[in-house]
Motif scaffolding. Structure first.
Motif, PDB file in Angstrom:
ATOM      1  N   PHE A   1       0.740  -1.310   0.118  1.00 41.14           N
ATOM      2  CA  PHE A   1      -0.443   0.091  -0.521  1.00 41.14           C
ATOM      3  C   PHE A   1       0.734   1.016  -0.081  1.00 41.14           C
ATOM      4  N   PHE A   2       1.884   1.149   1.353  1.00 37.97           N
ATOM      5  CA  PHE A   2       2.803   2.823   1.109  1.00 37.97           C
ATOM      6  C   PHE A   2       3.730   2.650  -0.430  1.00 37.97           C
ATOM      7  N   ALA A   3       3.904   1.362  -0.935  1.00 32.91           N
ATOM      8  CA  ALA A   3       5.007   1.885  -1.310  1.00 32.91           C
ATOM      9  C   ALA A   3       4.728   2.230  -2.522  1.00 32.91           C
ATOM     10  N   ILE A   4       3.219   1.778  -3.400  1.00 32.67           N
ATOM     11  CA  ILE A   4       2.458   2.322  -4.247  1.00 32.67           C
ATOM     12  C   ILE A   4       1.577   3.713  -4.152  1.00 32.67           C
ATOM     13  N   VAL A   5       1.240   4.201  -2.520  1.00 32.45           N
ATOM     14  CA  VAL A   5       0.431   5.510  -3.060  1.00 32.45           C
ATOM     15  C   VAL A   5       1.345   6.446  -2.275  1.00 32.45           C
ATOM     16  N   SER A   6       2.773   6.340  -1.249  1.00 32.07           N
ATOM     17  CA  SER A   6       3.742   7.043  -1.182  1.00 32.07           C
ATOM     18  C   SER A   6       4.728   7.761  -2.029  1.00 32.07           C
TER      19      SER A   6
END
Length: 500
Positions: free
Chosen positions: A437-442
């Motif tokens: 999630f963070f690897a895509i959204v951030s």
């Protein structure tokens, strides 16, 4: 020669938190909140903390520990180790060493102001207060004093030399006897002084300061549609947590291999947020509200962090009983906050020269501090130098390098590898889905920020061609080229073996 490691867990946490806690917590944050929507500002602020702050904090801790076990403490060695130490990867990593060096060049000059003002307050050399309900009249002596001090005056240069010497000596003492020892005493002192001054500010004029605290946290939701508010909130998260500049990763490289870096990262972020959101918000703005009223607060915030810290606060504190002593405490609080940050900002270059160039610790510190000193004196004498370097190194390059860190340390390293490293010895097990999630959204959030920052700020900055600005850009290019040279030259030395 064996690399140092932090001696105690509390020393590690205090040093890392001291790295993050600085002038941004006590001056920049309250100004931004007052200026950009009060409580509404906290919505994009906490969104940015969740989507950028915490993920990047954990990335730097995880990768710092991973690379430290391989003998790397600077971004040159860390990024290089992911690409078989190719020249290109080491040059790319050198940007992550250049950013903190460029920031500390002007930051340490501002740090010297806090030490100078603390001593001048203690010695009774600050201007006498003018009792007036009009904030402009009350502040006039302090505005003039600040301008004459930072011209620079001889006093300012003396305290700049003293500040540089203090940083130099602490860094020479190394990680345990220098940085860790300073943080173990400095951070508790900072928190105690901050709580004391927060109490003084909130209790002013029959606790009118509490109204000031409520005033800055009263939300103006109309501001949420302004992209500038999101930019400022996200920029504040980067600045306050010292992210995108490799300093956290450098500190993390000195942990023991079995250290719980998730816990360390969350403690670092938590202590920083406590000092910023609780202590930082409770001092300058509530004090200004209590003395000058609600109308003055946005005006003071608009005039910037230096105005609040170096002009309005002494004007307020000096008008109270024991004003000189209170002013001394205020400026010494700022000095401790700045000192722990300037040490952390210089350490990545020391680590590069020590780990990669194979220089002795003493030589690495001396060369690093000579470069920082040159930048500090340029900050003192060249008009426009601070603002221009702050834009390029303290804003744009931070966002760019933060994006680079996510791409390399999560996607190139591999989500599976990063997830395994993240959960090694961790007190909580973070699900792989959350890493995805963070690897895509951030990164998407960062790309949007970079786009809007480029559209709104870049043309304005590029249109400036004053001599001071051109000198600043020449210095930026010089530092980038010099550190890239060290990164390329050190490849051969690093691969050749032990220290010289």
């Amino acid at each position: 020669m064996k690399r140092e490691t932090w001696q105690t867990k509390i020393g590690l946490i205090f040093a890392a938190a001291g790295n993050a806690i600085g002038l941004g917590n006590l001056l920049r944050f309250p100004s931004k909140v007052a200026l950009y929507g009060g409580g509404a500002f906290m919505i994009p602020y906490f969104v940015a903390l969740f989507l950028l702050g915490i993920p990047l904090m954990l990335i730097e801790w995880v990768i710092g520990r991973y690379a430290g076990a391989k003998g790397h403490g600077s971004m040159t060695g860390i990024i290089g180790s992911f690409f078989n130490h190719s020249y290109g990867s080491r040059v790319l990593g050198s940007i992550g060493v250049s950013i903190p060096v460029l920031i500390v060049c002007y930051y340490i000059y501002i740090e010297s102001w806090t030490l100078g003002f603390a001593f001048l307050s203690l010695l009774g050399q600050m201007p006498q207060p003018v009792q007036s309900p009009d904030y402009k009249t009350a502040m006039e002596p302090y505005v003039s004093f600040f301008k004459s001090y930072t011209q620079p005056s001889l006093t300012a240069l003396i305290f700049l030399v003293i500040t540089l010497a203090i940083n130099w000596v602490i860094l020479q003492r190394g990680i345990v006897k220098g940085i860790e020892l300073t943080a173990k005493y400095g951070l508790p002192l900072l928190i105690l002084m901050g709580i004391f001054l927060g109490f003084v500010s909130l209790s002013m004029n029959g606790w009118k300061g509490v109204e000031g605290l409520l005033f800055i946290y009263t939300p103006d939701f109309s501001k949420l549609s302004d992209p500038q508010v999101w930019l400022e909130a996200s920029g504040q998260i980067f600045f306050t947590l010292s992210l995108g500049m490799g300093a956290i990763a450098t500190y993390a490289s000195y942990v023991k291999r079995n250290e719980d870096v998730v816990k360390a990262g969350l403690w670092t972020a938590g202590l920083n947020e406590f000092v910023e959101v609780v202590i930082g918000a409770s001092i300058a703005i509530p004090a200004a509200f209590a003395v000058f009223g609600a109308l003055a607060v946005p005006e003071l915030a608009k005039e910037g962090t230096f105005r609040i810290g170096f002009m309005s606060m002494p004007a307020i504190l000096m008008s109270l009983p024991l004003g000189s002593l209170l002013s001394t405490v205020w400026f010494f609080l700022l000095f401790i906050a700045a000192l722990t940050s300037s040490l952390a900002l210089t350490q990545p270059l020391v680590a590069l020269l020590e780990d990669e160039m194979r220089w002795s610790h003493s030589k690495a510190v001396n060369v690093s501090m000579l470069l920082v000193s040159a930048g500090a004196f340029l900050s003192a004498f060249v008009p426009g130098f601070i603002d221009d370097v702050d834009f390029w190194a303290g804003t744009l390059m931070l966002l760019f390098f933060g994006l680079l860190e996510i791409i390399i340390f999560v996607w190139v390293f591999g989500v599976h590898n990063f997830h395994r490293e993240l959960n090694t010895n961790s007190f909580i097990k973070i699900p792989k889905a959350l890493v995805y999630f963070f690897a895509i959204v951030s990164p998407v959030f960062l790309v949007i920020l970079l786009y809007f920052w480029g559209v709104t700020k870049l043309p304005q900055v590029l249109s400036q061609t004053e001599p001071g600005v051109l000198i600043a850009r020449a210095f930026i290019i010089f530092v980038l080229v010099l550190i890239a040279f060290f990164s390329v030259e050190s490849r051969r030395r690093y691969l050749a073996g032990p220290h010289m």
